[in-house]
Design a protein around this motif. Sequence first.
Motif, short mmCIF file in Angstrom:
data_model
loop_
_atom_site.label_atom_id
_atom_site.label_comp_id
_atom_site.label_asym_id
_atom_site.label_seq_id
_atom_site.Cartn_x
_atom_site.Cartn_y
_atom_site.Cartn_z
N PRO A 12 51.84 38.07 6.46
CA PRO A 12 51.60 36.61 6.51
C PRO A 12 50.37 36.63 6.85
CG PRO A 12 52.71 37.41 8.59
CD PRO A 12 52.49 38.66 7.73
N ALA A 13 49.44 37.59 7.02
CA ALA A 13 47.90 37.30 7.58
C ALA A 13 47.21 36.45 6.56
CB ALA A 13 47.31 38.45 8.06
N ALA A 14 47.60 36.79 5.26
CA ALA A 14 46.74 36.33 4.13
C ALA A 14 46.90 34.87 4.02
CB ALA A 14 47.11 37.09 2.63
N GLY A 15 48.13 34.54 4.10
CA GLY A 15 48.49 32.93 4.09
C GLY A 15 47.86 32.36 5.25
N ARG A 16 47.76 32.86 6.71
CA ARG A 16 47.32 31.98 7.52
C ARG A 16 45.58 32.05 7.34
NH1 ARG A 16 48.24 28.52 11.52
NH2 ARG A 16 47.09 28.79 13.35
N ALA A 54 44.92 29.47 4.74
CA ALA A 54 45.01 28.01 5.35
C ALA A 54 44.00 27.33 6.29
CB ALA A 54 46.22 27.97 5.99
N LEU A 55 43.35 28.35 6.98
CA LEU A 55 42.30 28.23 7.84
C LEU A 55 41.01 27.94 7.12
CD1 LEU A 55 43.18 30.54 10.93
CD2 LEU A 55 42.79 27.93 10.95
N GLY A 56 40.81 28.93 5.90
CA GLY A 56 39.77 28.88 5.40
C GLY A 56 39.55 27.35 4.58
N ALA A 57 40.96 27.09 3.97
CA ALA A 57 40.91 25.63 3.50
C ALA A 57 40.48 24.42 4.55
CB ALA A 57 42.39 25.42 2.61
N GLU A 58 41.08 24.80 5.82
CA GLU A 58 40.52 23.81 6.73
C GLU A 58 39.20 23.81 6.92
OE1 GLU A 58 42.89 21.54 8.63
OE2 GLU A 58 43.96 21.96 6.70
N VAL A 59 38.34 24.88 6.90
CA VAL A 59 36.85 24.87 7.21
C VAL A 59 36.27 24.47 5.78
CG1 VAL A 59 35.24 26.56 7.17
CG2 VAL A 59 37.21 27.02 8.88
N ALA A 60 36.82 24.70 4.65
CA ALA A 60 36.12 24.08 3.69
C ALA A 60 36.10 22.69 3.43
CB ALA A 60 36.91 24.87 2.14
N ALA A 61 37.42 21.94 3.96
CA ALA A 61 37.27 20.49 3.78
C ALA A 61 37.04 19.98 4.89
CB ALA A 61 38.96 20.32 3.83
N GLY A 62 36.18 20.58 5.85
CA GLY A 62 35.40 20.09 7.02
C GLY A 62 36.26 19.52 8.10
N ARG A 63 37.57 20.25 8.09
CA ARG A 63 38.31 19.50 9.22
C ARG A 63 38.56 20.58 10.21
NH1 ARG A 63 41.47 18.22 4.36
NH2 ARG A 63 42.59 20.37 4.51
N ALA A 64 37.71 21.62 10.09
CA ALA A 64 37.99 22.61 10.97
C ALA A 64 36.38 23.46 11.32
CB ALA A 64 38.92 23.90 10.93
N ASP A 65 36.01 23.67 12.35
CA ASP A 65 34.81 24.36 12.65
C ASP A 65 35.02 25.82 12.37
OD1 ASP A 65 31.83 24.54 13.83
OD2 ASP A 65 33.09 26.02 14.97
N PRO A 66 33.98 26.45 11.57
CA PRO A 66 33.99 28.00 11.21
C PRO A 66 34.35 28.81 12.38
CG PRO A 66 32.22 26.93 10.02
CD PRO A 66 32.90 26.02 10.92
N VAL A 67 33.37 28.63 13.54
CA VAL A 67 33.52 29.67 14.67
C VAL A 67 34.97 29.33 15.26
CG1 VAL A 67 32.74 29.99 16.88
CG2 VAL A 67 31.19 29.61 14.63
N ALA A 68 35.44 28.04 15.35
CA ALA A 68 36.80 27.93 16.13
C ALA A 68 37.59 28.37 15.20
CB ALA A 68 36.63 26.50 16.42
N ALA A 69 37.76 28.15 13.97
CA ALA A 69 38.82 28.81 12.94
C ALA A 69 38.88 30.22 13.10
CB ALA A 69 38.67 28.28 11.48
N ALA A 70 37.82 30.96 13.22
CA ALA A 70 37.62 32.30 13.27
C ALA A 70 38.18 32.74 14.75
CB ALA A 70 36.09 32.92 13.31
N ALA A 71 38.09 32.17 15.67
CA ALA A 71 38.78 32.28 17.04
C ALA A 71 40.15 32.19 16.92
CB ALA A 71 38.03 31.44 18.07
N MET A 106 41.89 32.52 14.25
CA MET A 106 42.44 33.56 13.55
C MET A 106 42.73 34.64 14.06
SD MET A 106 43.75 34.22 10.32
CE MET A 106 44.41 35.99 10.18
N LEU A 107 41.81 35.01 14.94
CA LEU A 107 41.71 36.42 15.69
C LEU A 107 42.81 36.36 17.01
CD1 LEU A 107 37.93 37.08 16.03
CD2 LEU A 107 39.69 38.37 14.68
N ALA A 108 43.07 35.07 17.49
CA ALA A 108 43.90 34.97 18.37
C ALA A 108 45.40 35.17 18.00
CB ALA A 108 43.89 33.70 19.00
N TRP A 109 45.64 34.50 16.69
CA TRP A 109 46.95 34.55 16.19
C TRP A 109 47.46 36.36 15.66
CZ3 TRP A 109 48.52 36.37 11.03
CH2 TRP A 109 49.70 36.03 10.66
N LEU A 110 46.29 37.26 15.57
CA LEU A 110 46.23 38.26 14.94
C LEU A 110 46.90 39.25 16.42
CD1 LEU A 110 43.72 39.14 12.63
CD2 LEU A 110 46.06 38.93 12.11
N GLU A 111 46.57 38.77 17.52
CA GLU A 111 46.87 39.46 18.94
C GLU A 111 48.40 39.63 19.20
OE1 GLU A 111 44.75 37.73 21.93
OE2 GLU A 111 42.67 38.42 21.26
#
Length: 327
Positions: free
Chosen positions: A296-300, A303-320, A322-327
């Motif tokens: 399911p990592a690819a879907g997550r 989804a976060l990449g689309a949020e960043v591209a749309a300007g609804r999420a900050d790239p650094v926050a979205a990366a954090a 994603m990493l937290a979700w993987l833990e």
Amino acid sequence: MPDPTAPDISDLAARLVAGERRALARAITLVESARPDHRAQAIALLAALPPRQALRIGLSGTPGVGKSSFIEAFGLMLTGQGLRVAVLAVDPSSARSGGSILGDKTRMERLSRAPNAFIRPSPSQAELGGVGRRTREVVRLAEAAGFDVVLIETVGVGQSETLVAEMSDLFVLLLAPAGGDELQGVKRGIMEIADLILVNKADGELKATANRTVADYAGALRLLRKRPQDPEGFPKALPVSALEGDGLSRAWEEMQALADWRRQTSHFARHRAEQAESWFLSEVRAGLLARLRREPAAGRLAALGAEVAAGRADPVAAAAEMLAWLE
């Protein structure tokens, strides 16, 4: 159910170590395959091989400098001395255009027919990092097969040079006779990683120009900060002629002298250890990226990449996140 076409790894390893060319070609095809079952077999094969060392020479140069002619002339000189020579290609564009060696192999007919030579292109698989991973494995296979010298050739300018330098014992930059403007165009970063600069086409009407170019590069090299892995006088610039064979023996003597000095001063072994650690880390990074592409990592990730591209999420926050979700 076992695959009846799967190779017997122990038998393949034994034939490879015995120097069988067909076994080497099959082993290279195996390690370059992206199929999961082939990757497992490739890992087992690499683990079964004895530790052997060849002199790894990275070679780069701009298009038109005469790399194919130089590789053929240099390779024939080495095989004439009884050495076994493998030529590998690293080309970031090879998946699209076929790469330099894929075309140049037809222009290196004499070397390709030499019994002590082996020429093989290394496909990029659309990623420069992928080239490095697979090329390291092919170098390992060539060493296990008993080759004395492995020439790792790259076509371009930029990251590919650094990649090849990181997997080589010596890095050689091949250049054409040029004036001051062309000298300014050579990137300082490439000169800083070069152990030897060879100015090709030092023959005929270009001989005087080539000698002046050598003097220009020698002056430029003296301005660079001295590296701890270099003896006095290195890096240096020399003239060569692939057409007439002039300067090839001198270039080989300088390469051997530099490699011997580094062996005696432990720089060689230290660099090999750093290469092995770098290879390990690159495999770990590649493996982690591969896992991110699976559900399911690819879907997550998408989804976060689309949020960043749309300007609804900050790239650094979205990366954090994603990493937290993987833990």
